[in-house]
Design a protein around this motif. Structure first.
Motif, short mmCIF file in Angstrom:
data_model
loop_
_atom_site.label_atom_id
_atom_site.label_comp_id
_atom_site.label_asym_id
_atom_site.label_seq_id
_atom_site.Cartn_x
_atom_site.Cartn_y
_atom_site.Cartn_z
N TYR A 271 3.24 7.44 1.87
CA TYR A 271 3.53 5.96 1.44
C TYR A 271 4.44 5.69 0.52
O TYR A 271 5.28 4.72 0.48
N PHE A 272 4.57 6.65 -0.48
CA PHE A 272 5.74 6.35 -1.49
C PHE A 272 7.03 6.62 -0.86
O PHE A 272 7.15 7.71 0.22
N VAL A 273 7.97 5.83 -1.20
CA VAL A 273 9.51 6.13 -0.86
C VAL A 273 10.02 7.25 -1.42
O VAL A 273 9.63 7.93 -2.29
N ASP A 274 11.08 7.65 -0.63
CA ASP A 274 11.61 8.97 -1.18
C ASP A 274 12.57 8.63 -2.42
O ASP A 274 13.17 7.70 -2.66
N GLN A 275 12.18 9.35 -3.54
CA GLN A 275 12.38 8.92 -4.89
C GLN A 275 14.12 8.99 -5.10
O GLN A 275 14.49 7.95 -5.81
N GLU A 276 14.56 9.88 -4.52
CA GLU A 276 16.45 9.94 -4.83
C GLU A 276 16.86 8.49 -4.50
O GLU A 276 17.70 8.15 -5.04
N PRO A 277 16.91 8.30 -3.18
CA PRO A 277 17.55 7.04 -2.83
C PRO A 277 17.14 5.89 -3.34
O PRO A 277 17.82 4.98 -3.82
N TYR A 278 15.83 5.90 -3.68
CA TYR A 278 15.05 4.61 -4.17
C TYR A 278 15.76 4.51 -5.74
O TYR A 278 16.02 3.30 -6.03
N MET A 279 15.58 5.66 -6.44
CA MET A 279 16.05 5.48 -7.92
C MET A 279 17.52 5.08 -7.90
O MET A 279 18.15 4.30 -8.83
N GLY A 314 4.16 0.88 -13.43
CA GLY A 314 3.57 0.37 -12.32
C GLY A 314 3.92 0.67 -11.10
O GLY A 314 4.98 1.56 -11.05
N VAL A 315 3.38 0.21 -10.02
CA VAL A 315 3.94 0.44 -8.61
C VAL A 315 4.07 -0.92 -7.95
O VAL A 315 3.06 -1.77 -8.26
N GLY A 316 4.97 -0.93 -6.97
CA GLY A 316 4.99 -2.09 -6.11
C GLY A 316 4.74 -1.59 -4.87
O GLY A 316 4.79 -0.34 -4.21
N SER A 317 4.35 -2.66 -3.88
CA SER A 317 3.88 -2.15 -2.47
C SER A 317 3.82 -3.17 -1.65
O SER A 317 3.99 -4.33 -1.96
N VAL A 318 4.10 -2.56 -0.28
CA VAL A 318 3.84 -3.67 0.71
C VAL A 318 2.73 -3.22 1.81
O VAL A 318 2.91 -2.05 2.11
N GLY A 319 1.73 -4.06 2.03
CA GLY A 319 0.65 -3.69 2.85
C GLY A 319 0.75 -4.53 4.09
O GLY A 319 1.31 -5.57 4.04
N CYS A 320 -0.38 -4.39 4.89
CA CYS A 320 -0.63 -5.34 5.85
C CYS A 320 -1.75 -6.36 5.29
O CYS A 320 -2.72 -5.93 4.52
N ALA A 321 -1.52 -7.77 5.45
CA ALA A 321 -2.16 -8.59 4.76
C ALA A 321 -3.77 -9.15 5.44
O ALA A 321 -4.42 -9.81 4.68
N ARG A 322 -3.70 -8.60 6.59
CA ARG A 322 -5.02 -9.03 7.21
C ARG A 322 -6.25 -7.79 7.26
O ARG A 322 -7.08 -8.03 7.46
N VAL A 331 5.68 2.19 -1.06
CA VAL A 331 5.15 1.98 -2.32
C VAL A 331 6.16 2.66 -3.17
O VAL A 331 6.96 3.70 -2.85
N GLY A 332 6.66 2.11 -4.20
CA GLY A 332 7.45 2.73 -5.19
C GLY A 332 7.25 2.44 -6.66
O GLY A 332 6.31 1.41 -7.03
N ASP A 333 7.86 3.21 -7.67
CA ASP A 333 7.58 3.20 -8.93
C ASP A 333 8.06 1.82 -9.51
O ASP A 333 9.33 1.44 -9.01
#
Length: 904
Positions: A271-279, A314-322, A331-333
């Motif tokens: 669920y967490f994104v790969d940290q290196e490209p994200y940062m 904190g963390v940000g996220s994208v989930g299914c709304a239903r 999910v990312g820091d």
């Protein structure tokens, strides 16, 4: 109670002084028998009778040795003892020092392999000296999922189960235990994802492959029908992907360790994104400018106070709304609030998966959608190619605001971004992330102290468990939801039909209804069209009426017809200032009551200054009152001299008895100003209620600790004071209008200004109570079942003036909302039916996938175990949900409810 220590229960020999605390029966055995009977239970706790009481002992001290590498009970011809005979095993009943013999045969296996085959998990890959049983690791994982127990707390519990006195010396293995837990979590996720059945191996794992997918969300190639692309246009919306974005500022992390010392094991595989490209992305766009908000002030976007002392806020996220599931690689820091750079990355990456490229219809729920989506396309143009999706596709996305968060937005956002008013979304509320956060927030106290990698791996494991629980409970969940939706759909359809028929019986409204329907359909298809849910008739405000009166005075002065009896005030100014003084009196009374018994000198002084200023203005106004209303009792005479200024009656025309003379021109002026005052008070009341609703949301999401909660409670109290003042202003204005109405033939004032009860002073959504337990209970129904307070635009049932523009405006809005409610419930039934079928296809697809993995071949003779596990997983997927049964139960009700009606 005595103990027979002369005869052993096993061999009838002497010296029966030993017993096992965990074996049933509690029989006494001799040393040889106690060791012999524990060949299969070498980690049981032993004690011996010392003649007075039972004393602690161990199987190791009695000569028991674990033989690894051979069948249980078989001795190795050439055993290799563990170095220094030193080995620690952590089990669910304590921490044990044991004697271990490895197999020393010619074709022996690696020591790590021998330990694993025995059912122990080694702490190190070479020459292990510590291990944990697979049972204790599984126990901890499940306990952490359900009770959110931390690794430290669980370890301390195990330690006390072995010895609750603390007198038996046990070497500390906490660090080793935490390492084993983390490795166990990671290996289990790889195993469940089928990575051991893939030719690419673990190193070939793609981003998101270890995530548990939502069975009900549309996934091309897994759960969509073969003809899903060619479905009729009226059915294509059933293939929509509903996404929900949010941030959680409880899942913070203190400045502990570093990425180099504690990297993540998952590497973006769950669920967490790969940290290196994200940062790298975040650092590049951290200074990205964000346009000034055109809506309410959303403090989370630039929230910096939470990052002090923390490396992650904190963390940000994208989930299914239903279905409340978390999406892979979503999910990312966060480093400083909900910056667009962070949330854009998570959103775009979650949609970059190859199988999702074909999905065009996407609904995006985000509590700041109204601002975030404005320049999303332009921002995406600056990002790396891996984050870019088709521009035409992105433009077709629909951005909405979650239902609970919507009242905190301005009125135009409450229609433009509403789930309740947008077609083809069913009864989706967009609040799925909040339900997920409530499940995972209890682990925040332990994860905030972890290193960066172990924290992400731990949260990944909890998110996987959350998705799994949602998956296997979907059967009962969908049955419950569709049963309620079918009934509510029928009720709302009937309610709208009755309302519609009632309006059509009025000749004045029959043509209007056709126009409203055309406007509604046009707006649903194109949001740039005229919005039928917004007010079009602007009620007069106090400022507007005062300006009109000032213009009239100006014109009358030029014509020499001015109604001026005082050097400082014209007649209109006299009444207007009187209403202002009345308003100041109300605020002063509220301030006086809020002082309490232990007010500070500063608070008392502030009220005194306010009282003195009010007194001076009232004295000046009273001089004009003697000229315009000579029949009234003058202010500040006799017993009134010692009264507080907020307690003095102003004796405006509306407060005079009918028998007392008052110039009709003054009564007319007050009537006009009071009407405007009532409308203005309602605007203030609605604005204050919206502000208070937002403050409650902000407090629940972001306020932690005594200082922040005190600050939030103070702001909420101020907003509540404004609500009270606005309600009091409206009631005073209505009372004055009622008094003045006897001088006019006007009879519609009661329709224009309904009685404001305490129950009417409420937000569109339920607000929390001061009691925490009561706050958890809903006090008002949701939009789909609600009865809206009339202050939000819906008048009572006694309206008869159908030619009134104001009433027609209110009727149009409520007719559109009633129609929208009926349509949303009908859509919900259709969506649930479609989702149930998707779930069936998903698990069928998963079963087939595992069956194909069962044929995977290796060169190491490991096929039997892999094949058995694959077959086991295939059987699990086939039996996890008896959806055929649930679907058939609901199908007849769905058809009876919907028939072939189509949209209302």
């Amino acid at each position: 109670m005595g103990f027979d220590t002369d005869v052993c229960s096993g061999c009838t020999g002497p010296s029966a002084i030993y017993r096992c605390k965990e074996c049933e029966g509690g029989e006494l055995l001799c040393q040889a028998c106690i060791v012999s009977t524990h060949k299969r239970n070498g980690l049981h706790q032993i004690e011996f009778w010392n003649g007075v009481f039972f004393e602690f002992s161990t199987l190791k001290s009695l000569g028991f040795r674990f033989q690894l590498g051979h069948k249980l009970g078989h001795k190795c011809p050439s055993p290799k003892p563990s170095p220094d005979d030193d080995f620690i095993v952590i089990h669910i009943n304590g921490i044990h020092e044991v004697s271990v013999d490895y197999c020393g045969c010619y074709e022996r296996e690696e020591r790590v392999t021998q330990v694993l085959k025995y059912g122990w998990f080694p702490a190190t890959p070479r020459k292990p000296r510590t291990a944990a049983t697979l049972m204790v690791l599984k126990h901890f994982q499940i306990h952490s999922f359900e009770s959110k127990t931390s690794g430290f707390e669980f370890y301390q519990s195990i330690l006390r189960l072995g010895d609750n006195t603390g007198l038996q010396p046990v070497r500390d293995r906490l660090r080793s235990f935490m390492t084993m837990i983390r490795e166990y979590r990671h290996i289990k996720s790889l195993k469940r994802a089928g990575r051991g059945h893939d030719e690419r191996g673990i190193s070939g794992t793609k981003p998101g492959e270890c995530a548990v997918l939502c069975p009900a969300c549309p996934q091309p190639g897994r759960n969509l029908p073969p003809d899903w692309k060619t479905r009729p246009e009226k059915e294509r919306w059933l293939n929509r992907l509903f996404l929900a974005m949010d941030a959680n500022f409880r899942l913070k992390r203190r400045i502990k360790s570093s990425e180099e010392a504690d990297p993540s094991l998952n590497k973006g595989w769950a669920y967490f994104v790969d940290q290196e490209p994200y940062m790298e992305h975040v650092k590049t766009f951290s200074d990205q400018s964000q346009a000034k908000s055109t809506c309410s002030s959303h403090s989370a976007v630039n929230n910096s106070r939470l990052s002090e002392g923390f490396s992650v806020s904190g963390v940000g996220s994208v989930g299914c709304a239903r279905h409340d599931c978390m999406r892979p690689c979503a999910v990312g820091d966060l480093q400083k609030g909900e910056r667009y750079a962070n949330m854009d990355y998570l959103f775009l990456l979650s949609l970059s998966q190859e199988e999702l490229q074909e999905l065009i219809d996407v609904i995006v729920s985000y509590d700041i959608s109204c601002q975030w989506c404005i320049n999303l396309l332009a921002r995406m143009g600056n990002y790396s190619p891996s984050l870019k999706i088709d521009e035409a596709r992105l433009k077709s996305f629909i951005y909405l605001v979650p239902k609970f968060h919507l009242p905190a937005h301005i009125s135009s956002c409450q229609t433009q971004f509403s789930f309740n008013l947008h077609k083809w979304v069913g009864r989706t509320d967009g609040e799925a992330p909040e339900r997920g956060w409530s499940h995972i927030n209890p682990i925040a106290l332990s994860t905030c102290e972890m290193g960066p990698g172990s924290r992400r791996d731990t949260i990944d494991d909890h998110l996987g468990d959350w998705n799994w629980k949602k998956s296997y409970t979907m059967g009962s969940s969908f049955l419950r939801r569709i049963t309620a939706a079918v009934q509510e759909s029928a009720d709302q359809a009937l309610s709208f039909h009755q309302f519609d028929i009632g309006l059509r019986t009025q000749p004045e409204l029959e043509k209007k209804l056709k126009k409203w329907e055309m406007e509604l359909i046009a707006w649903e298809n194109d949001k740039t069209q005229l919005n039928p849910f917004e007010e079009r008739v602007k009620r007069p405000t106090q400022d507007a009426v005062r300006r009109a009166l000032a213009e009239e005075d100006k014109k009358a002065l030029k014509e020499g017809k001015a109604y001026v009896l005082h050097t400082l005030f014209s007649a209109s100014e006299f009444i207007a200032v009187g209403l202002d003084l009345e308003d100041h009196q109300r605020h002063a009374q509220i301030d006086n009551k809020s002082l309490g018994l232990h007010a500070t000198n500063a608070q008392v002084t502030k009220l005194d200054y306010k009282s003195n200023g009010l007194h001076r203005r009232m004295v000046q106004w009273a001089e004009a009152q003697r000229d315009y209303m000579p029949s009234t009792k003058p202010l500040f005479e006799g017993e009134d001299m010692d009264s507080e200024p907020w307690d003095l009656p102003l004796s405006l025309p509306s407060s005079l008895p009918p028998s007392q003379f008052c110039d009709p021109r003054l009564q007319d002026l007050e009537w006009r100003l009071r009407s405007a005052q009532a409308y203005t008070a309602l605007d203030e009341l609605r604005r204050s209620l919206r502000l208070r609703a937002y403050l409650y949301i902000d407090k629940d999401k972001y306020s932690r600790g005594q200082a922040q909660n005190t600050r939030s409670n103070t702001l909420i109290q101020r907003a509540s004071t404004k609500v009270t003042a606005a309600a009091a202003k409206y009631r005073a204005a209505r009372l004055a209008i009622a008094s003045l109405s006897i001088h006019y033939s006007e009879s519609s004032w009661e329709t224009d200004f309904p009685l404001l009860e305490d129950a009417d002073v409420r937000s569109l959504q339920a607000e929390p109570d001061s009691n925490q337990e009561k706050r958890r209970k809903k006090t008002t129904p949701s939009e789909g079942r609600r009865k809206v307070s009339w202050i939000w635009g819906v008048l009572g049932d006694n309206d008869t003036a159908l030619d009134s523009e104001e009433l027609q405006d209110d009727l149009r809005i409520e007719w559109c909302k009633s129609r929208a409610r009926a349509n949303r419930w009908q859509e919900e039934v259709l969506l649930l039916q479609e989702e149930m079928e998707r779930v069936l296809r998903f698990f069928e697809s998963q079963a087939q996938s595992w069956k194909s993995r069962a044929k995977f071949q290796t060169q190491k003779g490991e096929n039997d175990g892999r094949s058995a596990y694959a077959h086991q997983q295939a059987a699990l997927q086939e039996t996890i949900l008896p959806f055929e049964f649930l679907w058939m139960m609901s199908l007849n009700h769905i058809q009876v409810c919907l028939g072939d009606q189509g949209e209302y």
